[in-house]
Design a protein around this motif. Structure first.
Motif, PDB file in Angstrom:
ATOM      1  N   SER A   4       6.128  -1.961  -3.060  1.00 58.94           N
ATOM      2  CA  SER A   4       4.937  -1.941  -3.913  1.00 58.94           C
ATOM      3  C   SER A   4       5.157  -2.696  -5.213  1.00 58.94           C
ATOM      4  O   SER A   4       4.287  -3.450  -5.661  1.00 58.94           O
ATOM      5  CB  SER A   4       4.534  -0.501  -4.249  1.00 58.94           C
ATOM      6  OG  SER A   4       4.166   0.177  -3.078  1.00 58.94           O
ATOM      7  N   GLY A  46       3.600   3.553  -1.016  1.00 55.71           N
ATOM      8  CA  GLY A  46       4.484   3.598  -2.179  1.00 55.71           C
ATOM      9  C   GLY A  46       4.525   4.992  -2.751  1.00 55.71           C
ATOM     10  O   GLY A  46       4.312   5.987  -2.033  1.00 55.71           O
ATOM     11  N   LEU A  47       4.793   5.049  -4.045  1.00 58.34           N
ATOM     12  CA  LEU A  47       4.863   6.356  -4.700  1.00 58.34           C
ATOM     13  C   LEU A  47       3.545   7.093  -4.558  1.00 58.34           C
ATOM     14  O   LEU A  47       3.507   8.318  -4.551  1.00 58.34           O
ATOM     15  CB  LEU A  47       5.213   6.170  -6.171  1.00 58.34           C
ATOM     16  CG  LEU A  47       6.577   5.503  -6.410  1.00 58.34           C
ATOM     17  CD1 LEU A  47       6.736   5.122  -7.872  1.00 58.34           C
ATOM     18  CD2 LEU A  47       7.695   6.444  -5.989  1.00 58.34           C
ATOM     19  N   GLY A  48       2.471   6.349  -4.440  1.00 56.35           N
ATOM     20  CA  GLY A  48       1.156   6.967  -4.249  1.00 56.35           C
ATOM     21  C   GLY A  48       1.133   7.849  -3.010  1.00 56.35           C
ATOM     22  O   GLY A  48       0.561   8.936  -3.011  1.00 56.35           O
ATOM     23  N   ASN A  49       1.785   7.399  -1.942  1.00 55.58           N
ATOM     24  CA  ASN A  49       1.794   8.169  -0.693  1.00 55.58           C
ATOM     25  C   ASN A  49       2.785   9.316  -0.728  1.00 55.58           C
ATOM     26  O   ASN A  49       2.516  10.393  -0.228  1.00 55.58           O
ATOM     27  CB  ASN A  49       2.191   7.262   0.491  1.00 55.58           C
ATOM     28  CG  ASN A  49       1.298   6.062   0.604  1.00 55.58           C
ATOM     29  OD1 ASN A  49       1.223   5.258  -0.318  1.00 55.58           O
ATOM     30  ND2 ASN A  49       0.617   5.933   1.713  1.00 55.58           N
ATOM     31  N   ILE A  96       0.651  -1.320 -14.465  1.00 57.52           N
ATOM     32  CA  ILE A  96       1.139  -0.367 -13.456  1.00 57.52           C
ATOM     33  C   ILE A  96       2.630  -0.579 -13.203  1.00 57.52           C
ATOM     34  O   ILE A  96       3.407   0.357 -13.162  1.00 57.52           O
ATOM     35  CB  ILE A  96       0.338  -0.476 -12.132  1.00 57.52           C
ATOM     36  CG1 ILE A  96      -1.126  -0.095 -12.369  1.00 57.52           C
ATOM     37  CG2 ILE A  96       0.939   0.427 -11.056  1.00 57.52           C
ATOM     38  CD1 ILE A  96      -2.036  -0.255 -11.163  1.00 57.52           C
ATOM     39  N   SER A 127       4.649  -6.357  -4.902  1.00 60.11           N
ATOM     40  CA  SER A 127       3.265  -6.864  -4.903  1.00 60.11           C
ATOM     41  C   SER A 127       2.668  -6.822  -6.302  1.00 60.11           C
ATOM     42  O   SER A 127       1.852  -7.668  -6.664  1.00 60.11           O
ATOM     43  CB  SER A 127       2.394  -6.081  -3.922  1.00 60.11           C
ATOM     44  OG  SER A 127       2.169  -4.765  -4.364  1.00 60.11           O
ATOM     45  N   LEU A 128       3.079  -5.844  -7.097  1.00 59.92           N
ATOM     46  CA  LEU A 128       2.568  -5.789  -8.469  1.00 59.92           C
ATOM     47  C   LEU A 128       3.040  -7.008  -9.263  1.00 59.92           C
ATOM     48  O   LEU A 128       2.267  -7.661  -9.961  1.00 59.92           O
ATOM     49  CB  LEU A 128       3.045  -4.500  -9.151  1.00 59.92           C
ATOM     50  CG  LEU A 128       2.385  -3.217  -8.634  1.00 59.92           C
ATOM     51  CD1 LEU A 128       3.210  -1.986  -8.997  1.00 59.92           C
ATOM     52  CD2 LEU A 128       0.967  -3.074  -9.197  1.00 59.92           C
ATOM     53  N   PHE A 156      -5.866   3.522  -5.504  1.00 58.99           N
ATOM     54  CA  PHE A 156      -4.475   3.337  -5.903  1.00 58.99           C
ATOM     55  C   PHE A 156      -3.595   3.153  -4.671  1.00 58.99           C
ATOM     56  O   PHE A 156      -2.784   2.234  -4.591  1.00 58.99           O
ATOM     57  CB  PHE A 156      -4.018   4.545  -6.722  1.00 58.99           C
ATOM     58  CG  PHE A 156      -2.651   4.389  -7.300  1.00 58.99           C
ATOM     59  CD1 PHE A 156      -2.458   3.654  -8.469  1.00 58.99           C
ATOM     60  CD2 PHE A 156      -1.546   4.963  -6.692  1.00 58.99           C
ATOM     61  CE1 PHE A 156      -1.189   3.496  -9.005  1.00 58.99           C
ATOM     62  CE2 PHE A 156      -0.271   4.810  -7.220  1.00 58.99           C
ATOM     63  CZ  PHE A 156      -0.098   4.086  -8.382  1.00 58.99           C
ATOM     64  N   THR A 157      -3.799   4.017  -3.695  1.00 58.84           N
ATOM     65  CA  THR A 157      -2.897   3.992  -2.544  1.00 58.84           C
ATOM     66  C   THR A 157      -3.062   2.725  -1.704  1.00 58.84           C
ATOM     67  O   THR A 157      -2.119   2.250  -1.087  1.00 58.84           O
ATOM     68  CB  THR A 157      -3.060   5.258  -1.671  1.00 58.84           C
ATOM     69  OG1 THR A 157      -2.010   5.291  -0.708  1.00 58.84           O
ATOM     70  CG2 THR A 157      -4.392   5.297  -0.944  1.00 58.84           C
ATOM     71  N   LEU A 158      -4.270   2.167  -1.681  1.00 53.22           N
ATOM     72  CA  LEU A 158      -4.452   0.945  -0.890  1.00 53.22           C
ATOM     73  C   LEU A 158      -4.224  -0.320  -1.728  1.00 53.22           C
ATOM     74  O   LEU A 158      -4.495  -1.428  -1.283  1.00 53.22           O
ATOM     75  CB  LEU A 158      -5.851   0.926  -0.265  1.00 53.22           C
ATOM     76  CG  LEU A 158      -6.114   2.003   0.804  1.00 53.22           C
ATOM     77  CD1 LEU A 158      -7.562   1.965   1.263  1.00 53.22           C
ATOM     78  CD2 LEU A 158      -5.190   1.823   2.007  1.00 53.22           C
ATOM     79  N   ALA A 188       0.823  -1.216   0.000  1.00 50.25           N
ATOM     80  CA  ALA A 188       0.000   0.000   0.000  1.00 50.25           C
ATOM     81  C   ALA A 188       0.857   1.266   0.000  1.00 50.25           C
ATOM     82  O   ALA A 188       0.628   2.195  -0.780  1.00 50.25           O
ATOM     83  CB  ALA A 188      -0.933  -0.024   1.211  1.00 50.25           C
ATOM     84  N   MET A 207      -7.261  -4.522  -8.108  1.00 49.95           N
ATOM     85  CA  MET A 207      -6.511  -5.310  -9.089  1.00 49.95           C
ATOM     86  C   MET A 207      -6.019  -6.640  -8.527  1.00 49.95           C
ATOM     87  O   MET A 207      -5.147  -7.273  -9.119  1.00 49.95           O
ATOM     88  CB  MET A 207      -5.338  -4.518  -9.619  1.00 49.95           C
ATOM     89  CG  MET A 207      -4.470  -3.913  -8.554  1.00 49.95           C
ATOM     90  SD  MET A 207      -2.816  -3.668  -9.171  1.00 49.95           S
ATOM     91  CE  MET A 207      -2.224  -5.340  -9.157  1.00 49.95           C
ATOM     92  N   ALA A 244      -4.314  -7.394  -5.883  1.00 48.51           N
ATOM     93  CA  ALA A 244      -3.081  -7.502  -5.091  1.00 48.51           C
ATOM     94  C   ALA A 244      -3.433  -8.022  -3.700  1.00 48.51           C
ATOM     95  O   ALA A 244      -2.754  -8.895  -3.159  1.00 48.51           O
ATOM     96  CB  ALA A 244      -2.374  -6.157  -4.990  1.00 48.51           C
ATOM     97  N   TYR A 261       5.529   2.223 -13.221  1.00 44.97           N
ATOM     98  CA  TYR A 261       5.927   2.520 -11.834  1.00 44.97           C
ATOM     99  C   TYR A 261       7.446   2.340 -11.666  1.00 44.97           C
ATOM    100  O   TYR A 261       8.104   3.094 -10.958  1.00 44.97           O
ATOM    101  CB  TYR A 261       5.168   1.535 -10.950  1.00 44.97           C
ATOM    102  CG  TYR A 261       4.960   1.891  -9.506  1.00 44.97           C
ATOM    103  CD1 TYR A 261       3.789   2.516  -9.095  1.00 44.97           C
ATOM    104  CD2 TYR A 261       5.890   1.541  -8.538  1.00 44.97           C
ATOM    105  CE1 TYR A 261       3.561   2.792  -7.748  1.00 44.97           C
ATOM    106  CE2 TYR A 261       5.664   1.812  -7.194  1.00 44.97           C
ATOM    107  CZ  TYR A 261       4.497   2.441  -6.807  1.00 44.97           C
ATOM    108  OH  TYR A 261       4.265   2.706  -5.480  1.00 44.97           O
TER     109      TYR A 261
HETATM  110  N1  PFF Z   1      -0.326   1.339  -3.450  1.00 40.25           N
HETATM  111  C1  PFF Z   1       0.806   1.699  -4.256  1.00 40.25           C
HETATM  112  C2  PFF Z   1       1.134   3.168  -4.018  1.00 40.25           C
HETATM  113  O1  PFF Z   1       0.408   3.865  -3.298  1.00 40.25           O
HETATM  114  O2  PFF Z   1       2.146   3.622  -4.544  1.00 40.25           O
HETATM  115  C3  PFF Z   1       0.566   1.451  -5.712  1.00 40.25           C
HETATM  116  C4  PFF Z   1       0.090   0.064  -6.016  1.00 40.25           C
HETATM  117  C5  PFF Z   1       0.828  -1.037  -5.608  1.00 40.25           C
HETATM  118  C6  PFF Z   1      -1.123  -0.126  -6.626  1.00 40.25           C
HETATM  119  C7  PFF Z   1       0.355  -2.312  -5.808  1.00 40.25           C
HETATM  120  C8  PFF Z   1      -1.620  -1.384  -6.848  1.00 40.25           C
HETATM  121  C9  PFF Z   1      -0.860  -2.469  -6.412  1.00 40.25           C
HETATM  122  F1  PFF Z   1      -1.289  -3.662  -6.608  1.00 40.25           F
END
Ligand code: PFF
Length: 470
Positions: free
Chosen positions: A332, A32-35, A107, A335-336, A233-235, A30, A239, A241, A111
């Motif tokens: 992250s 990652g770059l999103g945060n 992604i 997990s992808l 996206f952040t959680l 969760a 998809m 995961a 990413y």
């Molecule tokens: N949650 C990750 C982020 O906030 O950067 C992005 C991400 C990772 C999205 C894994 C989906 C995923 F399966």
């Protein structure tokens, strides 16, 4: 081939060693770059307070229930995205899992490029810390020419993919969980140091007011949907995961407790990161106007210089900050890749190491095109599928954030809310114990009504009103 299939099938399925192991791995996915990259920027773009409040509501009302739903599906079936959807809801639902696998593929391919940038800036910061930050360096121009160096971009993202593959190659306990157990404490530690330094800065009170004082006149409907899209996206939702990670959870562990913890940690880290960045920005007169432009601008153009001119202990904290970004990205990307690799392992009986090489290699081919999207290669940079989104990188980001994640998330909520019996979901969520805040009836209401309606609104906005979430 026969032999291989039976070998893979008879190999025991990996499992997390404990509840903590699972929570750390999933939190790693969760955070990652999103945060660190996207959330501060969209908060800035939407002028703070009200946006943050709406985001928190989306996290609790939509993110948390879907997190529980995904882990539930994975744990119940003990299968990764495609197999789990098929087994829980029937063969046709396998398609939803397949959308997830595609989303993971897409992604990860872009990413890894940004993750590579954090490695590069880590190296740069080490150099600046050692020999001083050169005066008069134009970081904006510097960044543009760096991004256009195709060969270097491919090497950096390649290094990142190699690191990701080496973890997935080593499996659940020895690879994914072990990496999370090492990297997450380091990540939290660095963030606390940065936070303390930021709080001591002049701009911190203005930053806190900007983030936490709601001003609803600056938030439009687009901002609300953007908050919701980002919650997904952040959680790492929508998809598979969390379905995949959930499939390695033992029956004696509590899905509800783990979900609450993952969501809480992810949200805290996003808020911490935002306070840190805004404290720095507000401490420099005139910086506010300069930052506006883009997310890239904030992280790789504005911040580096500020570390050396404004931030207390910046010489130590600058490299620490970029390695933090790289670590957060790595947990992250793992997990992808795991979503795609686990699909090949479970559904096609391929052995883990071979599956890692196959899927990681295939994704890297697309990563190369994304890496060349910033001027490195004309065809990749000018590629246009969606109007106004030029470059392979922008196209794939658009495809995943606007379509794949919301469609996947919408169908997962519908499936769990409407096509799974009450007994099944209730007993699965109760197994392993539940915390005091949890009420099954509330979860069921959110997953049947609130979540599908909210995610449906994203799809309507994208499909009919051309709103862009990438
Ligand atoms: N949650 C990750 C982020 O906030 O950067 C992005 C991400 C990772 C999205 C894994 C989906 C995923 F399966």
């Amino acid at each position: 081939m026969e032999g291989e299939v039976s070998k893979a099938q008879t190999t025991a399925r990996g499992q997390w060693t404990s509840n903590l192991g699972f929570v750390l791995a999933a939190t790693g996915s969760a955070i990652g770059l999103g945060n660190l990259w996207k959330f501060p920027f969209i908060t800035w773009d939407n002028r703070g307070g009200a946006f943050v409040l709406v985001y928190l509501i989306c996290i609790i009302a939509v993110g948390l229930p879907i997190m529980m739903a995904e882990i539930l599906i994975g744990r119940k079936t003990q299968k990764s995205a495609v197999g789990a959807m098929k087994e829980a809801f029937g063969p046709r639902w396998g398609l939803v899992g397949a959308i997830g696998v595609l989303a993971g593929f897409v992604i990860l391919s872009y990413y890894a490029v940004i993750a590579g940038w954090s490695l590069y800036y880590f190296g740069k910061a080490l150099g600046w810390s050692a020999s001083g930050f050169p005066s008069g360096l134009r970081l904006g121009d510097e960044f543009t020419s760096f991004a256009a160096r195709g060969g270097l971009q491919v090497i950096l993202s390649g290094l990142f993919m190699a690191a990701t593959m080496s973890v997935v190659w080593s499996g659940i306990k020895g690879g994914i969980e072990r990496t999370a157990r090492i990297l997450l404490p380091i990540l939290f530690g660095i963030l606390v140091l940065l936070f303390l330094s930021a709080l001591s800065m002049e701009g911190s009170s203005e930053a806190l007011a900007f983030i936490f004082r709601p001003n609803f006149s600056s938030l439009g409907p687009d901002g609300i949907l953007e908050a919701l899209g980002h919650a997904f996206f952040t959680l790492s939702l929508g998809m598979g995961a969390m379905i995949t990670y959930g499939s390695y959870v033992a029956k004696k562990q509590s899905i509800v407790k783990a979900s609450g913890m993952i969501v809480l940690l992810d949200t805290l880290i996003a808020l911490f990161a935002t306070v840190i960045m805004f404290s720095v920005i507000f401490s420099v007169p005139g910086m506010e106007e300069q930052v506006g432009g883009s997310t890239v601008g904030m992280l790789f153009i504005s911040l580096p210089e500020l570390f050396y001119t404004t931030v207390p202990f910046g010489r130590v904290l600058a490299p620490a900050f970029y390695i933090l970004v790289a670590f957060a990205a790595l947990t992250s990307t793992i997990s992808l890749l795991e979503v795609v690799a686990a699909y090949v392992i479970d559904e096609h009986g391929v052995e883990r190491k071979k599956a890692t090489l196959m899927t990681g290699g295939a994704i890297f081919l697309v990563t190369v095109m994304c890496a060349m999207s910033f001027g490195g290669w004309g065809a990749a940079s000018n590629f246009e599928l969606f109007e106004g989104k030029t470059g392979v990188f922008g196209t794939l980001d658009h495809l995943a954030s606007n379509w794949l994640l919301p469609v996947g998330g919408f169908l997962i909520t519908l499936a769990t809310g409407w096509f799974m019996t009450r007994e099944d979901s209730e007993s699965e969520l109760a197994a392993g114990g539940t915390p005091s805040w949890y009420k099954y009836g509330a979860w069921r209401f959110f997953i049947r009504y609130v979540a599908p309606v909210s995610v449906g609104a994203i799809l309507v906005a994208v499909g009919f009103f051309g709103v862009d979430f990438s």
